[in-house]
Design an enzyme around this catalytic site. Structure first.
Site, PDB file in Angstrom:
ATOM      1  N   ASP A 133       0.813  -1.218   0.000  1.00  0.00           N
ATOM      2  CA  ASP A 133       0.000   0.000   0.000  1.00  0.00           C
ATOM      3  C   ASP A 133       0.846   1.267   0.000  1.00  0.00           C
ATOM      4  O   ASP A 133       0.433   2.285   0.552  1.00  0.00           O
ATOM      5  CB  ASP A 133      -0.967   0.029   1.198  1.00  0.00           C
ATOM      6  N   GLU A 134       2.012   1.213  -0.609  1.00  0.00           N
ATOM      7  CA  GLU A 134       2.883   2.397  -0.631  1.00  0.00           C
ATOM      8  C   GLU A 134       2.504   3.357  -1.759  1.00  0.00           C
ATOM      9  O   GLU A 134       3.052   4.463  -1.835  1.00  0.00           O
ATOM     10  CB  GLU A 134       4.356   1.989  -0.810  1.00  0.00           C
ATOM     11  N   LYS A 159       1.993   2.063  -5.227  1.00  0.00           N
ATOM     12  CA  LYS A 159       2.639   1.534  -6.434  1.00  0.00           C
ATOM     13  C   LYS A 159       1.864   1.879  -7.698  1.00  0.00           C
ATOM     14  O   LYS A 159       2.442   2.128  -8.736  1.00  0.00           O
ATOM     15  CB  LYS A 159       2.761   0.003  -6.352  1.00  0.00           C
ATOM     16  N   GLY A 160       0.543   1.892  -7.569  1.00  0.00           N
ATOM     17  CA  GLY A 160      -0.290   2.137  -8.755  1.00  0.00           C
ATOM     18  C   GLY A 160       0.071   3.461  -9.388  1.00  0.00           C
ATOM     19  O   GLY A 160       0.211   3.568 -10.603  1.00  0.00           O
ATOM     20  N   ALA A 186      -4.052  -7.855  -3.760  1.00  0.00           N
ATOM     21  CA  ALA A 186      -3.400  -6.562  -3.961  1.00  0.00           C
ATOM     22  C   ALA A 186      -4.467  -5.494  -4.186  1.00  0.00           C
ATOM     23  O   ALA A 186      -5.623  -5.807  -4.459  1.00  0.00           O
ATOM     24  CB  ALA A 186      -2.478  -6.625  -5.170  1.00  0.00           C
ATOM     25  N   GLY A 187      -4.071  -4.269  -4.064  1.00  0.00           N
ATOM     26  CA  GLY A 187      -5.021  -3.185  -4.333  1.00  0.00           C
ATOM     27  C   GLY A 187      -4.255  -1.979  -4.815  1.00  0.00           C
ATOM     28  O   GLY A 187      -3.415  -1.446  -4.117  1.00  0.00           O
ATOM     29  N   HIS A 188      -4.495  -1.597  -6.045  1.00  0.00           N
ATOM     30  CA  HIS A 188      -3.861  -0.385  -6.567  1.00  0.00           C
ATOM     31  C   HIS A 188      -4.957   0.634  -6.809  1.00  0.00           C
ATOM     32  O   HIS A 188      -5.955   0.314  -7.446  1.00  0.00           O
ATOM     33  CB  HIS A 188      -3.267  -0.637  -7.955  1.00  0.00           C
ATOM     34  N   GLN A 239       1.655  -6.400  -2.860  1.00  0.00           N
ATOM     35  CA  GLN A 239       2.019  -6.376  -1.429  1.00  0.00           C
ATOM     36  C   GLN A 239       3.334  -5.614  -1.219  1.00  0.00           C
ATOM     37  O   GLN A 239       3.542  -4.620  -1.877  1.00  0.00           O
ATOM     38  CB  GLN A 239       2.099  -7.794  -0.828  1.00  0.00           C
ATOM     39  N   VAL A 244      -7.703  -0.756  -0.056  1.00  0.00           N
ATOM     40  CA  VAL A 244      -8.460  -0.775  -1.314  1.00  0.00           C
ATOM     41  C   VAL A 244      -9.180  -2.115  -1.463  1.00  0.00           C
ATOM     42  O   VAL A 244     -10.289  -2.199  -1.977  1.00  0.00           O
ATOM     43  CB  VAL A 244      -7.485  -0.580  -2.515  1.00  0.00           C
ATOM     44  N   ARG A 252      -6.078   0.994   7.888  1.00  0.00           N
ATOM     45  CA  ARG A 252      -4.687   0.556   7.992  1.00  0.00           C
ATOM     46  C   ARG A 252      -4.091   1.032   9.309  1.00  0.00           C
ATOM     47  O   ARG A 252      -4.443   2.100   9.805  1.00  0.00           O
ATOM     48  CB  ARG A 252      -3.867   1.130   6.839  1.00  0.00           C
ATOM     49  N   GLY A 289       6.216  11.620  -4.474  1.00  0.00           N
ATOM     50  CA  GLY A 289       4.789  11.873  -4.646  1.00  0.00           C
ATOM     51  C   GLY A 289       4.366  12.981  -3.689  1.00  0.00           C
ATOM     52  O   GLY A 289       4.609  12.904  -2.489  1.00  0.00           O
ATOM     53  N   VAL A 290       3.746  14.046  -4.245  1.00  0.00           N
ATOM     54  CA  VAL A 290       3.331  15.168  -3.392  1.00  0.00           C
ATOM     55  C   VAL A 290       1.809  15.354  -3.400  1.00  0.00           C
ATOM     56  O   VAL A 290       1.294  16.346  -2.877  1.00  0.00           O
ATOM     57  CB  VAL A 290       4.052  16.477  -3.812  1.00  0.00           C
ATOM     58  N   GLY A 291       1.086  14.410  -3.988  1.00  0.00           N
ATOM     59  CA  GLY A 291      -0.375  14.465  -4.027  1.00  0.00           C
ATOM     60  C   GLY A 291      -0.885  13.249  -4.772  1.00  0.00           C
ATOM     61  O   GLY A 291      -0.104  12.563  -5.440  1.00  0.00           O
TER      62      GLY A 291
HETATM   63  P1  IMP Z   1      -3.234 -12.753   2.186  1.00  0.00           P
HETATM   64  O1  IMP Z   1      -2.295 -12.195   1.166  1.00  0.00           O
HETATM   65  O2  IMP Z   1      -4.682 -12.496   1.874  1.00  0.00           O
HETATM   66  O3  IMP Z   1      -2.978 -14.203   2.498  1.00  0.00           O
HETATM   67  O4  IMP Z   1      -2.974 -11.973   3.572  1.00  0.00           O
HETATM   68  C1  IMP Z   1      -1.747 -12.108   4.277  1.00  0.00           C
HETATM   69  C2  IMP Z   1      -1.308 -10.772   4.870  1.00  0.00           C
HETATM   70  O5  IMP Z   1      -0.922  -9.894   3.824  1.00  0.00           O
HETATM   71  C3  IMP Z   1      -2.400 -10.030   5.644  1.00  0.00           C
HETATM   72  O6  IMP Z   1      -1.807  -9.320   6.711  1.00  0.00           O
HETATM   73  C4  IMP Z   1      -2.946  -9.064   4.616  1.00  0.00           C
HETATM   74  O7  IMP Z   1      -3.582  -7.961   5.225  1.00  0.00           O
HETATM   75  C5  IMP Z   1      -1.666  -8.674   3.910  1.00  0.00           C
HETATM   76  N1  IMP Z   1      -1.866  -8.195   2.536  1.00  0.00           N
HETATM   77  C6  IMP Z   1      -2.215  -8.930   1.461  1.00  0.00           C
HETATM   78  N2  IMP Z   1      -2.269  -8.155   0.375  1.00  0.00           N
HETATM   79  C7  IMP Z   1      -1.938  -6.921   0.752  1.00  0.00           C
HETATM   80  C8  IMP Z   1      -1.774  -5.671   0.038  1.00  0.00           C
HETATM   81  O8  IMP Z   1      -1.921  -5.547  -1.187  1.00  0.00           O
HETATM   82  N3  IMP Z   1      -1.410  -4.610   0.798  1.00  0.00           N
HETATM   83  C9  IMP Z   1      -1.170  -4.707   2.112  1.00  0.00           C
HETATM   84  N4  IMP Z   1      -1.315  -5.834   2.808  1.00  0.00           N
HETATM   85  C10 IMP Z   1      -1.682  -6.938   2.133  1.00  0.00           C
END
Ligand code: IMP
Length: 427
Positions: free
Chosen positions: A13-14, A16-17, A39-41, A223, A298, A304, A412-414
């Site tokens: 969640d830094e 990356k997207g 993942a979530g971008h 991740q 996301v 978080r 990144g500033v915004g």
């Molecule tokens: P899993 O990947 O669903 O098995 O979850 C394992 C750990 O990784 C948990 O603590 C999740 O919250 C964390 N996690 C999985 N995907 C992400 C991501 O994209 N960003 C941040 N944490 C993640």
């Protein structure tokens, strides 16, 4: 500069997207190499905001070929729902390539993820519940289902039966749940076969040829470093190699072909799920970082956990990934603090420790040692060059760079696509 890896240097969640999308225009291929729809971008393009979980964020750049590599676990239901949501918003997704060797997440993986977490109770990992761990466990146990299996019904049936044999015993006898019928799963998976076929490719061949031809290939990690199955805060990790080595195994492109490894580094720290987090804040500052930084997952919608920047972690990320550069994100979130604490080392059992302890118990006991850097109050979101930043913001960036062991090449500033200061070009 043909092959670059872009990955999270902390717990994911830094941002990356945004970084991937910034490069998108000049990139020919964007490859996801591990993880799945955990993942979530979030990518902001103009006034449009896109939340992607499984698809590489390069799918939003018209000239770019998005690739799902062999190291990814693919939930076909999620794949098609993301594709059709983008299609409805006018995005052309026809260039997507999916490795025939990628493993599938099936409904029984999602079920196993949820029941296992419930069974673990207070020892739970806090997974995203998307079936990621169980799908990778099947891959390692050699009872996984691969994309290519969708094209041989007899093989698919045998494999699903084999995979369910043991799980059904567990479900019925240990978890007190109903067994899952293999026929129903096969039927459901086969529904996707025809629709998926045009995307399925020998992605290893495609990508190696692309690199050899001098095309720009970007490997996009899901991740982050500390969620890596080997180098993260095990067992509070995801089930794949999110670090730079994963880009090679998860795509079939060898390490000698990778030119640059860029770590995305948030100007403070966040994590979701359970596990140690030395600089975590439980006070108003933590709440303010969460609110100003919009720190809500996301993928899961969970708040978080937030804390100050941890240079020990950044140094570790430089080491285990061989980072050549950092992309520092969300510097604007720190605007308004009179002084900003930065963790420079840990205190463990009365001793100062400069590097991440390899012993998990030590890490659980690590107390942050802070240095306090002077803050800034000016709006920095319009800054276009490093010199446009207020002196104290410049000092903060320089201090982080010195502590972290690799140059900060972008800031990144915004949240918007253009709200980035480029110091050294990535390509
Ligand atoms: P899993 O990947 O669903 O098995 O979850 C394992 C750990 O990784 C948990 O603590 C999740 O919250 C964390 N996690 C999985 N995907 C992400 C991501 O994209 N960003 C941040 N944490 C993640």
């Amino acid at each position: 500069m043909p092959a670059l890896v872009l990955l999270g240097a902390q717990w994911g969640d830094e941002g990356k997207g945004k970084a991937t999308d910034l490069l998108g225009g000049s990139v020919d291929y964007v490859v996801r190499y591990q993880g799945g729809n955990n993942a979530g971008h979030t990518v902001v393009v103009g006034d449009q905001k896109y939340a992607l979980h499984l698809l590489p964020s390069g799918i939003l750049s018209p000239g770019c070929v998005p690739v799902i590599g062999n190291g990814v676990v693919v939930d076909p239901a999620v794949l098609f729902s993301e594709l059709s949501a983008l299609g409805e918003r006018g995005i052309d997704t026809s260039k997507l390539l999916v490795s025939g060797n990628a493993h599938l997440i099936t409904p029984y993986h999602t079920t196993m993820d949820k029941v296992t977490e419930r069974f673990l109770g207070s020892r739970r990992i806090g997974t995203t519940g998307r079936g990621i761990g169980p799908a990778y466990a099947d891959k390692i146990n050699r009872v996984g289902i691969r994309v290519q299996d969708l094209y041989d019904e007899s093989i698919l049936t045998q494999k699903v039966e084999a995979a369910l044999d043991f799980k059904n015993q567990l479900l019925a006898k240990l978890y007190n749940r109903r067994a899952i019928e293999a026929g129903r799963i096969v039927e459901e998976l086969l529904k996707y076969a025809a629709e998926l076929r045009p995307y399925v490719a020998d992605t290893t061949l495609v990508l190696n040829r692309a690199v050899d031809e001098g095309k720009v290939v970007l490997f996009e990690g899901g991740q982050g470093t500390l969620l890596d199955i080997d180098h993260g805060t095990y067992p509070f990790v995801t089930s794949s190699n999110a670090t730079a080595g994963g880009a090679c195994t998860g795509s079939g492109v060898g390490p000698t072909k990778i030119d640059r490894v860029i770590g995305i580094l948030k100007a403070y720290t966040t994590r979701v799920g359970s596990g140690p987090f030395p600089t975590e804040l439980f006070d108003d500052d933590g709440e303010a970082l969460r609110r100003i930084g919009g720190e809500r997952g996301v993928t899961t919608g969970r708040d978080r956990r937030c804390g100050w920047f941890d240079a020990v972690i950044a140094r570790y990320a430089t080491r285990v990934n061989g980072l050549t550069d950092f992309f520092l994100t969300k510097l604007d979130v720190l605007t308004g603090w009179e002084r900003v604490p930065v963790c420079v080392a840990y205190e463990i059992d009365g001793k100062r420790v400069e590097e991440l302890p390899y012993n998990q118990s030590d890490f659980h006991h690590a107390k942050p040692v802070y240095e306090y850097l002077p803050g800034w109050s000016e709006d920095i979101s319009k800054a276009k060059t490093f010199a446009d930043l207020p002196k104290n913001a410049q000092g903060y960036v320089k201090a982080l760079e010195d502590m972290s062991g690799a140059p900060i090449s972008a800031i990144g500033v915004g949240p918007g696509r253009t709200e980035t200061i480029e110091i050294n070009s990535f390509i």
